[in-house]
Design an enzyme around this catalytic site. Structure first.
Site, short mmCIF file in Angstrom:
data_model
loop_
_atom_site.label_atom_id
_atom_site.label_comp_id
_atom_site.label_asym_id
_atom_site.label_seq_id
_atom_site.Cartn_x
_atom_site.Cartn_y
_atom_site.Cartn_z
N ASP A 137 28.28 60.40 92.56
CA ASP A 137 27.89 61.21 91.41
C ASP A 137 26.99 62.39 91.82
O ASP A 137 27.20 63.51 91.37
CB ASP A 137 27.17 60.32 90.39
CG ASP A 137 26.65 61.11 89.20
OD1 ASP A 137 27.40 61.26 88.22
OD2 ASP A 137 25.50 61.59 89.26
N ALA A 165 28.51 62.56 86.16
CA ALA A 165 29.81 62.86 86.76
C ALA A 165 30.71 61.63 86.74
O ALA A 165 31.90 61.71 86.41
CB ALA A 165 29.64 63.39 88.18
N ASP A 166 30.17 60.49 87.10
CA ASP A 166 30.91 59.23 87.03
C ASP A 166 31.37 58.95 85.60
O ASP A 166 32.53 58.61 85.36
CB ASP A 166 30.04 58.07 87.51
CG ASP A 166 30.08 57.90 89.02
OD1 ASP A 166 31.18 57.84 89.57
OD2 ASP A 166 29.00 57.81 89.63
N LEU A 167 30.45 59.06 84.67
CA LEU A 167 30.74 58.68 83.29
C LEU A 167 31.74 59.64 82.65
O LEU A 167 32.65 59.20 81.93
CB LEU A 167 29.44 58.63 82.48
CG LEU A 167 28.44 57.57 82.96
CD1 LEU A 167 27.10 57.75 82.28
CD2 LEU A 167 28.97 56.16 82.73
N GLY A 170 35.14 58.86 83.98
CA GLY A 170 35.70 57.69 83.32
C GLY A 170 36.14 57.99 81.90
O GLY A 170 37.18 57.51 81.43
#
Length: 394
Positions: A137, A165-167, A170
């Site tokens: 991230d 960034a991860d979220l 997803g």
């Protein structure tokens, strides 16, 4: 209402972006089968822990079933491929090329089942010169332009307080999967989806895009105030800070009257939003001459009475425990075999007034292996024991 009831998802993901994507699908009723290596998802081993259970794993793997297979074993790989053939969706977040290398890539699985929706979530996507870069991230935040525009004026770049960034990767993964499911329902056609955390985060930097593409300006770090609108930020009070967000001329007129400066909208330096932004330090000083004379609660009351958008700055405990959060059902408790009750934060949308969510907790490692193999691969009890003894099923 369970919009995704009957949709079967094979979840090959780990850590955050992929598991968050599939948890959102589970909240909407999808049957999510989490295939883990013998050691389990990396997040099972990352704290904080409660009674040995990872909080991050518990939060992001609600509503799933777990099977642990040794994919280095030909029989383990064959079982995984058979499970995939029985699913509507496969989601993976390996490094680009790894899924293909181990025999679970889109080409192999979609050749066996053309209607399959195959979603890859990675740092920089399956193509392009950055595809093979390691991408946590922080790396994506740094390279997207977000960090460069975040921080105090004159200070160093800052990451956000969450793994956005991860979220976001997803979230866009789940969005794309549901769009592909609509297409499949209409045409029978499957899809291969390439979701890059970099692309997803970059696409959301609307203010930076406006400054760069339309104003020929480099976004600058301006702390907690808005880079384009003023007054729109944090202001000191006698005992803390209050957020004031003023956008329209009518709002600014009401704020000017509230702080005892009713003539401000008629001054050239404050007559427009652009002018106010250019003269932000002077306007801030005038507002804080008023706000510093009040504690935060009193300032909030006055701003609310003037119908001005405003807020105190809460920590996560205050946000979680507020009457509004309880009324909206932001935090839910799920039964958990180890913890008894596990707090989770389900998807946020209400459907016809109902908050949709899963009612099963994150699974134990391999807890559902027998059920999954029987349903997808017709593995009976005797063969299941043989697979365990051979190390195919962990």
């Amino acid at each position: 209402m369970t919009p995704l009831a009957g949709i079967k998802v094979l979840d090959l993901t780990r850590v955050l972006a992929g598991p968050y994507c599939t948890a959102l699908l589970a909240d909407l009723g999808a049957d999510v089968i989490k295939l883990e290596p013998p050691r389990g998802d990396d997040y099972r081993h990352i704290g904080p822990f409660q009674q040995g259970e990872s909080a991050l794993f518990t939060l992001n793997n609600r509503g799933k079933k777990s099977i642990s297979l040794n994919l280095k074993s030909p029989e383990g790989l064959a079982l995984a491929q058979e499970i995939a053939a029985g699913c509507d969706v496969v989601v993976e977040n390996f490094r680009p090329g790894v899924a293909e290398k181990i025999g679970l890539g889109a080409d192999v699985l979609r050749k066996a089942k053309p209607g399959l929706i195959y979603c890859s979530v990675s740092g920089f996507g399956q193509t392009g010169p950055f595809r093979d870069l390691p991408a946590y991230d922080l790396v994506v935040q740094a390279m997207s332009g977000l960090m460069a525009a975040t921080g105090e004026a004159g200070g160093a770049p800052l990451k956000t307080g969450e793994s956005v960034a991860d979220l976001v990767g997803g979230l866009f993964g789940s969005w794309a999967i549901m769009a592909a499911l609509v297409q499949k329902a209409r045409t029978g056609q499957g899809a291969t989806l390439d979701v890059a955390m970099y692309d997803a985060l970059y696409s959301m930097l609307t203010t930076s895009h406006a400054l760069h593409f339309y104003a020929d300006k480099t976004p600058e770090r301006v702390g907690n105030r808005h880079p384009l609108s003023t007054p729109f930020g944090c202001f000191e009070t006698a005992d803390g800070q209050v957020v004031i967000a003023v956008l329209t001329p009518a709002q600014f007129a009401r704020l000017s009257t509230l702080i005892g400066q009713p003539g401000l909208p008629d001054e050239t330096r404050f007559a427009t939003d652009e002018a106010r932004t250019e003269n932000e330090p002077e306007l801030r000083s005038l507002i804080e001459d008023w706000s510093k004379g009040l504690n935060t609660e009193a300032a909030m009351v006055a701003l609310a009475e003037a119908q001005l958008p405003s807020a105190p700055i809460w920590g996560i405990a205050q946000a979680s425990d507020s009457a509004h959060a309880r009324a909206r059902g932001l935090v839910q408790m799920l039964p958990h075999g180890v913890l008894g009750q596990a707090p989770v934060v389900p998807q946020p949308v209400q459907f016809d007034g109902v908050k949709l969510m899963t009612y099963s907790p994150a699974p134990g490692l391999g807890a559902d292996a027998a059920e999954i193999l029987q349903a997808f691969c017709s593995v009976d009890a005797a063969r299941f024991e043989d697979l365990k003894k051979a190390g195919v099923v962990a």
